[in-house]
Structures are given as C-alpha cells and as structure tokens.
Design a protein around this motif. Structure first.
Motif, mmCIF file in Angstrom:
data_model
loop_
_atom_site.group_PDB
_atom_site.id
_atom_site.type_symbol
_atom_site.label_atom_id
_atom_site.label_comp_id
_atom_site.label_asym_id
_atom_site.label_seq_id
_atom_site.Cartn_x
_atom_site.Cartn_y
_atom_site.Cartn_z
ATOM 1 N N THR A 124 1.033 -0.995 -0.011
ATOM 2 C CA THR A 124 -0.039 -0.012 0.084
ATOM 3 C C THR A 124 0.858 1.195 -0.021
ATOM 4 O OG1 THR A 124 -0.092 0.207 2.420
ATOM 5 C CG2 THR A 124 -1.726 -1.064 1.426
ATOM 6 N N GLY A 125 0.247 2.522 -0.288
ATOM 7 C CA GLY A 125 0.899 3.769 -0.297
ATOM 8 C C GLY A 125 1.264 3.962 1.074
ATOM 9 N N TYR A 126 0.474 3.654 2.117
ATOM 10 C CA TYR A 126 0.696 3.899 3.504
ATOM 11 C C TYR A 126 1.950 3.376 4.030
ATOM 12 C CZ TYR A 126 -0.422 4.830 8.376
ATOM 13 O OH TYR A 126 -0.642 5.234 9.584
ATOM 14 N N HIS B 159 -0.592 14.251 3.216
ATOM 15 C CA HIS B 159 -1.435 13.127 3.610
ATOM 16 C C HIS B 159 -1.099 12.328 4.928
ATOM 17 C CE1 HIS B 159 -3.087 8.902 3.221
ATOM 18 N NE2 HIS B 159 -4.142 9.481 2.628
ATOM 19 N N LYS C 253 -4.963 3.817 -7.266
ATOM 20 C CA LYS C 253 -5.960 5.171 -7.666
ATOM 21 C C LYS C 253 -6.241 4.919 -9.217
ATOM 22 C CE LYS C 253 -4.899 7.526 -3.447
ATOM 23 N NZ LYS C 253 -4.485 6.512 -2.484
ATOM 24 N N ASN D 1 5.168 4.863 2.147
ATOM 25 C CA ASN D 1 5.636 6.060 2.732
ATOM 26 C C ASN D 1 6.163 5.769 4.416
ATOM 27 O OD1 ASN D 1 4.495 7.699 0.780
ATOM 28 N ND2 ASN D 1 2.470 8.152 1.439
ATOM 29 N N SER E 242 -4.103 15.813 -1.675
ATOM 30 C CA SER E 242 -5.087 14.629 -1.847
ATOM 31 C C SER E 242 -6.401 15.491 -1.777
ATOM 32 C CB SER E 242 -4.694 13.645 -0.922
ATOM 33 O OG SER E 242 -4.788 13.924 0.267
ATOM 34 N N THR F 273 1.316 5.578 -6.339
ATOM 35 C CA THR F 273 0.340 4.552 -5.616
ATOM 36 C C THR F 273 -0.180 3.842 -6.987
ATOM 37 O OG1 THR F 273 -1.453 5.964 -5.155
ATOM 38 C CG2 THR F 273 0.009 5.528 -3.334
ATOM 39 N N ASP G 192 5.317 12.194 -2.624
ATOM 40 C CA ASP G 192 4.278 11.462 -2.564
ATOM 41 C C ASP G 192 3.317 11.646 -3.667
ATOM 42 O OD1 ASP G 192 2.104 9.720 -2.283
ATOM 43 O OD2 ASP G 192 1.619 10.218 -0.322
ATOM 44 N N SER H 161 -0.482 9.432 5.846
ATOM 45 C CA SER H 161 0.505 8.402 5.819
ATOM 46 C C SER H 161 1.961 9.158 5.849
ATOM 47 C CB SER H 161 0.310 7.441 4.678
ATOM 48 O OG SER H 161 0.247 8.479 3.531
ATOM 49 N N ALA I 32 0.804 9.979 -5.078
ATOM 50 C CA ALA I 32 -0.350 9.170 -5.070
ATOM 51 C C ALA I 32 -1.541 9.518 -6.107
ATOM 52 C CB ALA I 32 -0.964 8.975 -3.700
ATOM 53 N N HIS I 33 -1.694 10.791 -6.210
ATOM 54 C CA HIS I 33 -2.716 11.383 -6.888
ATOM 55 C C HIS I 33 -2.338 11.659 -8.324
ATOM 56 C CE1 HIS I 33 -5.581 10.763 -3.737
ATOM 57 N NE2 HIS I 33 -4.494 10.996 -2.931
HETATM 58 C C1 LIG Z 1 -1.477 11.316 -0.973
HETATM 59 C C2 LIG Z 1 -1.678 9.895 -0.383
HETATM 60 N N1 LIG Z 1 -0.616 9.127 -0.234
HETATM 61 C C3 LIG Z 1 -0.890 7.579 0.331
HETATM 62 C C4 LIG Z 1 -1.969 7.143 0.256
HETATM 63 C C5 LIG Z 1 -1.890 5.849 0.757
HETATM 64 O O1 LIG Z 1 -2.177 5.089 -0.602
HETATM 65 P P1 LIG Z 1 -2.813 3.422 -0.176
HETATM 66 O O2 LIG Z 1 -4.123 3.753 -0.437
HETATM 67 O O3 LIG Z 1 -2.231 2.780 -1.179
HETATM 68 O O4 LIG Z 1 -2.179 3.104 1.177
HETATM 69 C C6 LIG Z 1 -3.030 7.992 -0.289
HETATM 70 C C7 LIG Z 1 -4.495 7.232 0.114
HETATM 71 O O5 LIG Z 1 -5.180 7.674 -0.013
HETATM 72 C C8 LIG Z 1 -3.172 9.433 -0.378
HETATM 73 O O6 LIG Z 1 -4.236 10.121 -0.690
#
Ligand SMILES: Cc1ncc(COP(=O)(O)O)c(C=O)c1O
Length: 422
Positions: free
Chosen positions: A118-120, A153, A262, A123, A203, A259, A228, A155, A230-231
C-alpha cells in the motif's frame, strides 16, 4: 463463569470516545457497495452516481485488467506466502519493478523501484528508512531534520512522526505555497541530514506541489526530496508517469512514491529512487521487510495497467478527464461554497462546518449521488468539504448534471438559512 455486568475500562473509554465523535459530527460510517468500483455503484441496494473514488482513469473495473488478474492468479496462485526477503518475491514483482523504474528513468538518475502492498506502507517505510540514514551522524550530534508540508496526507504525517520517534529528528512543518519560509528555515538549520517531504498532488485540494522550486531548495541545502505522487501517477504527464514528467524534472535527490490503487485501478504502491537509496530501503525498511509480499497476481495486473496508462487508451482517458475539468471550471457557478482552482480530477468544494458538509452530502445522496463529506482530521478544522473526483468513465453529460444538482442544492440551503434568519 457469569459475565460481569460492569463494563471494563477499555470498553468505557471506547464508548466515551465514540460519544465525543458523535457530539462533534465526526463519526464516520462504513458503506457497503454491492458492485465494482465504477461511476455507477450499488450501495445498500440503491444505484448511485459516484463522484468520490480515486479511480481517475476508470480502470478498476476494466475488462483487460480483470482478465490480467485471472491470468495472474492462474500463473502465480493467489498468495505470496512470505515476505519479500524470505520467499515471497516473485518474477511478477521483479518484472513490475523494472517497468515502474522505467517510468521514472528520465527523471531520476540510476532509478530503481520497489513495489509495496500500500501507499501507506511505502510512505512509512521510505521516510523512516531514509531519515535513519542520518543516524550515524546524529550520534555525533549532527542531527536530522525533516521538513513536512502542512497539508500532507496522513500516511506521510505518520511516517514523519514514526521517523522522529525512531531517530530523534527535528520536525518542521511548511506551507507549500510559501517556499521562502521553507528556505529560511533550512538556511538556519545545521543538521547534517535533511529530508523534505511533500504530496505531489495534494489529496484533499487537488493542487500541485511546486516540485521544481522544492528541488532547487533541496539542492541549495543538500536535502533529500520525497514526493508522494499518489494522485499524480497515471494522471499527470503525456504518458501518465506523474508529476516529474509533468514538470520535466530530473534529479538523483528525488525519492518518488506512486500509488497503484488510484489511477492505476489495482492496488499497491512503489518507491522509485537512485539504486543506492533504494537498496537501503530493502535492507532497513522495517515495514517492507516484515510484511507478507503482495500477491504476485496483483503485480501482474498492475503490469497490465501500466500498459494501459502509457498507451493510447490512457492518453485518450487523460484527455477526456481534462475536458471534464474544463467543463467544471467553465460551467459551475456557486455563490457560497468555495471552489478550488485545481486542474486535477480532485475538485473540492469547501463548505466550512461539519454540519454543512454532512447536510450537502445527504442532499446529494437523496438526489442519487455518492459524495461523502470530508471532515477533520482529514482536512483542517473549519474546512469540511465535498471532495468531488472525476473518473474518465464519467460522461460530459454526467458532469453537467452534477453541476446543475450542486447549484440547486446550494441555492436551496442558502434560501432556507436566509428565510430562517429573517
Ligand atoms: C497522498 C496519499 N498518499 C498515500 C496514500 C495511501 O495510499 P494507499 O491507499 O495505497 O495506502 C493516499 C491514500 O489515499 C494518499 O492520498
């Protein structure tokens, strides 16, 4: 034995906590969907028009990716069985990591990528391991500093907190729209190891971090820049490679995080960095080392998604998204709710109070829309909002219908409150 009738302490504390959330209109509720993630979703037996997922390219229910998932499961089974460094690292992970590194190769020197569940997790791993690089110097009192954007975010915030607890790093928050302040803070900082940590696309607001300026500051003060995206990955840049492609940036001091749940429509995340930094993540990144590897079938599916993102279909979908965003900015006229200048598929409408955001979300639900209210701590106090997101599967007509509905609801809410005030 008869169960005790008096609740034990933890149960009492939990109930008190829930009562506080209720009193402040901050309790969140799970909603169960009964259909795939798409722009029309069945929720609690009702079909709703969804403008709330991060499936920006509309790939989460794409037939080619469904086929790739089935093929991946046939080829690799459904589980990895162990963490990467024990026996869970498969050919599918390696193939994907090579392709992910290729997406950033023009932007990061000697790029290598690592795939995460996961992104969490990506990070937390990246920030703790990279802050930890300064530990040796910190023992000689040279210190570690982490500069984190205020609107990052959760995370990233949690990664920074954990890194600070582990390394005693000093943490400084900065406003990504006031970089002179960041520069001044770094100027006065004598730490030997410095990290700057930022969202690529914020985000909850949809605006872009000024990555070129951040890089210039990082270079001037010998800091590492963690972005990061992610978006942004899948959404920004001609080939969907993200914010570094968008700004045409190239450096070996950027650690890029994308990530894959998404815009890529599947699941997981990746960190891409100079191969020496990346090797340290493998050696020292505890969340990576001690998690079971993502099923290889998922990696196989992400590989198929990457082909879609970069190819003609991805390019056409990004062009369509840009058309939806242009319609939104040209046609939506609101008088009280605050629009954003975001040029990404994240389009917040800031209403202010939790009550106002909840009420607008409820009225949208009654009109057949799924747009949850976003409240603190996800956004700062007093900035509760509707976070509207577009998917390439939305038609221009669907966006125009949403615009009409929002204008109607805003007018109704304000006519009602003005009548009450008289
Ligand atoms: C900016 C950002 N980084 C990281 C994440 C976490 O990613 P993941 O949902 O894959 O854990 C999110 C999730 O919404 C996010 O918005």
């Amino acid at each position: 034995m008869k169960p005790s009738t008096t609740p034990f302490t933890a149960l009492t504390l939990a109930q008190q906590q829930l009562d506080v959330l209720d009193a402040n209109l901050l309790r969140r509720r799970l909603k169960q969907t009964q259909s795939p993630c798409d722009v029309a979703v069945t929720v609690g037996g009702r079909q709703l028009k969804a403008f709330c997922s991060n499936d920006y390219l509309g790939f989460a229910n794409h037939p080619k990716l469904i086929a790739a998932m089935a093929e991946g499961a046939e080829r690799y089974g459904v589980g990895s069985g162990a963490s990467h460094l024990i026996s869970g690292h498969s050919q599918a992970h390696d193939l994907l990591e090579a392709e992910l590194a290729r997406t950033q190769a023009e932007h990061i020197d000697e790029a290598r990528a690592l795939f995460f569940c996961t992104g969490y997790l990506a990070n937390i791993t990246a920030i703790t391991a990279l802050a930890g690089l300064g530990l040796q110097a910190a023992k000689q009192n040279a210190g570690i500093s982490i500069y984190s954007a205020k609107l990052n975010h959760a995370s990233l915030i949690d990664g920074v907190k954990l890194a600070a607890a582990q390394t005693k790093a000093a943490v400084h928050l900065f406003d990504h729209t006031k970089l002179a302040d960041l520069n001044n803070m770094l100027q006065a900082d004598s730490s030997s190891h410095k990290l700057i940590v930022t969202d690529g696309v914020f985000s909850m607001d949809g605006d872009l971090a000024p990555v070129a300026d951040l890089l210039a500051i990082a270079e001037a003060h010998d800091a590492l820049l963690i972005v990061d995206d992610a978006h942004g990955f899948g959404v920004l840049g001609k080939y969907g490679h993200g914010i570094l492609e968008h700004f045409q940036i190239q450096s070996d001091r950027i650690v890029y995080i994308g990530t894959l749940g998404k815009a890529a429509g599947v699941s997981g995340a990746f960190v891409c960095a100079h191969k020496t930094l990346l090797e340290c993540l493998i050696q020292k990144g505890r969340p990576y080392i001690y998690s079971t590897a993502t099923p290889p079938a998922i990696a196989h599916t992400v590989l198929a998604s990457l082909r879609l993102i970069e190819g003609e279909e991805g390019q056409a979908r990004r062009a369509h998204l840009n058309q939806l965003i242009a319609i939104w900015h040209h046609e939506l006229q609101l008088h009280h709710w605050q629009m954003s200048s975001s040029m990404t598929p994240i389009q917040p409408l800031v209403l202010g109070s939790n009550a106002a955001a909840l009420s607008a979300s409820k009225q949208l639900d009654e009109a057949g829309y799924w747009i949850p209210a976003i409240r603190p701590p996800t956004v700062p106090e007093g900035s509760a909002r509707l976070r509207i997101t577009f998917s390439a599967n939305h038609s221009t007509q669907a966006v125009r219908e949403l615009i009409a509905e929002l204008q109607k609801i805003e007018a109704l809410v304000y006519t009602a409150s003005e009548t009450k005030a008289v």
